[in-house]
Enzyme design. Sequence first.
Site, PDB file in Angstrom:
ATOM      1  N   GLU A  93       1.278   1.847   4.073  1.00 25.40           N
ATOM      2  CA  GLU A  93       2.050   0.984   4.983  1.00 25.40           C
ATOM      3  C   GLU A  93       1.426  -0.393   5.156  1.00 25.40           C
ATOM      4  O   GLU A  93       2.142  -1.392   5.210  1.00 25.40           O
ATOM      5  CB  GLU A  93       2.149   1.685   6.338  1.00 25.40           C
ATOM      6  CG  GLU A  93       3.020   0.969   7.347  1.00 25.40           C
ATOM      7  CD  GLU A  93       3.032   1.691   8.695  1.00 25.40           C
ATOM      8  OE1 GLU A  93       3.313   1.035   9.704  1.00 25.40           O
ATOM      9  OE2 GLU A  93       2.756   2.906   8.720  1.00 25.40           O
ATOM     10  N   ASP A  94       0.094  -0.465   5.224  1.00 24.14           N
ATOM     11  CA  ASP A  94      -0.566  -1.716   5.631  1.00 24.14           C
ATOM     12  C   ASP A  94      -1.372  -2.407   4.538  1.00 24.14           C
ATOM     13  O   ASP A  94      -1.958  -3.460   4.788  1.00 24.14           O
ATOM     14  CB  ASP A  94      -1.502  -1.439   6.823  1.00 24.14           C
ATOM     15  CG  ASP A  94      -0.733  -1.042   8.071  1.00 24.14           C
ATOM     16  OD1 ASP A  94       0.443  -1.419   8.166  1.00 24.14           O
ATOM     17  OD2 ASP A  94      -1.296  -0.349   8.926  1.00 24.14           O
TER      18      ASP A  94
END
Length: 725
Positions: A93-94
């Site tokens: 996600e990051d």
Amino acid sequence: MNAQATTSIPSTPDSPEHILFTQLSALLSEYLEPPQLKQVQQAYQFGEQHHLGQFRKSGEAYICHPLAVAISLAKMRMDVHGIMAAILHDVIEDTDASKQDIIELFGDDVAELVDGVTKLTQLNSITKAEAQAENVRKMCLAMTKDLRVIMVKLADRLHNMKTLGVMRPDKKFRIAKETLDIYTPIANRLGMNKIRHQLESLCFEAMYPMRHRILKEAIKKARGHRKEIIETINNSIRNRLEQAEVVCEVHGREKHLYSIYNKMHLKKLSFSDIFDVYAFRIHCEDVDTCYRILGIVHNLFNPIPGKFKDYIALPKANGYQSLHTVLIGPYGVPIEIQIRTHQMHRMSESGIAAHWLYKSENGENTNSKTRAAEWVHDLLEIQKTAGNSLDFIESLKIDLFPQEIFVFTPQGNIIKLPRKASIVDFAYAVHTDIGNSCVSARINKRLVPLQSQLDNGVTVEVITASWARPNPLWLNYVITTKARTGIRSYLKHFKQQEAINLGRRLLEKELSDLGKHVDDITEEMQAQLLTALKYTTMDNLLSDIGLGNKMPFLVAKQLNQEDIHAQIKLNDNETRKESPLIIKGTEGMIVTLAKCCRPIPGDPIIGYFNPGKGIVVHNHECHNTPDGRKRQTDWLEVEWCPEASGDYPAEIRIELENRRGTLATIASTISQMDSNIENVYIADQDARVSVDLVTLTVKDRKHLANIMRQLKKLPIVLKITRTKA
């Protein structure tokens, strides 16, 4: 696994990352093998490299968060893949790491867990609520494949809640509300009470900091006055159990802050009313001893009637087992006592997490695992029938641990239902087919209607019929997710099938008018038509025709063209031979009889396409038909089937003398003519005359004429007419 990360454990031994990783390694070394510890270290190196340069709002390096999540799971004795997934849960996600990278380095198992926890970033949602709902839906579906997904997510959410301090108040409130609405009930549903209590307390503090502080201070002040009473009660219980030679542990139990607040808020009680209840837990070795202890404490202090609950014989939906009783203790204070085995206590604290925490003790967590498996299976059913993510979330909230009642089938099987459940909820809980075909029921051998609410301990026998089908009105009173989704699914499928059948009949009629038969349509022509009209299947096209979204005449004419892709336009001066569509009036939701004119068999009728709803049938004399006739493509000729049967509503206007008993005479006459009154509306009334609009059921036009003729013979009837608009 050969992780290609180059970064090693932080070089500074006093950095937060190094301290956390050392703490994690110490916990893992208690139950993992050296090769598994090496795998965890490789996952940490990969995570640290990809999160390098990222910081949390609190100022610490981002990798500290995944490490804290992994530590929470290590305390639950999570397996090596679960720990690795916790360390890597934010990399997709990051960071620029992909799921494929994780598969190559750490295997499919870890990659699937990480992907299950990862939020959907490419969401074209209209609102933030839809985006949130879609993410929760994705997580729940991943959870149905592997329960470790929710374990990682709960640990992740717990650490996020602990570090909310730096957030804006509005963002704190939003995150805490989401946690309280979704994550704490899930933890509760899986029996993970320890995590649930921590989350609830943190949410309470984030949402209502002032109330949290005042309540915390009040508890701190009141605690000193309670010590003496607690010690007196504790000693009394211990001494009596020792005299009976029962081996057990007795613990004073302080209520959780959020639990106290919730009771005060919901039951409108003062703090002193709640805090004057003293709570104790007694743990012993086996179930027999639990019941023996119950008898001993009931002999020691008087029990309060109606406050005893046996969750050992009838466990809660999340597998929780215990005996609960409330006694009147010394000084007249109420004492809550929970009696359970050591195994039950571990299960009540850890729930499904006990599968990892106490793996060595065979069979002890089977009950919780089975109930968790049943619940995730129900989640799949919700997913299949939910229209969208918001529907899914609504169904999930309803399903998350309601208050329960226990009812019995005629064979003596126990069915667990939420409080205020109806007969229909019970029928669907037994089997979907029984729910779909139920018509009435017996409670303790007494006939009752379907909307009757069930009480604890009753025996329910459902009466079914082969012709019966779910009624949309059931949705007004069913409360279980299974019943609600079962009804919606059936009605959705039923309406779709009705639309397809009607669409096929309409298309066959139009083809017949053009001198063509439906059998003349080849598969190649169908394929060309679907391509030209941008439909994937013939059923989808027929459904749209049946629902009035596509005009059957235009589709039939397009099928009749040599070039199927030709654009067809219906000119105002173009005429067509038309044969009427034959209807029975009982086709269901796709053919409806207009309420403005209430057509009945024998009336000249006309049909209107109502986009998305099908055909609405009007009487030819209805004042609404002239507008429809102006738009040639919106209407079609229809005729009643000669064999049309059933009861149809019709409305008559009666002017009668206003005297006592007139309505009773009218009702009696209508009943004698084999009809039933559905509604009576008094349109006008004075001292002499009453004008009433009566809606009654008739077989056909002839039946109505006979009823009106019979009513005219009554001396009290001054005038009678049928209303057609």
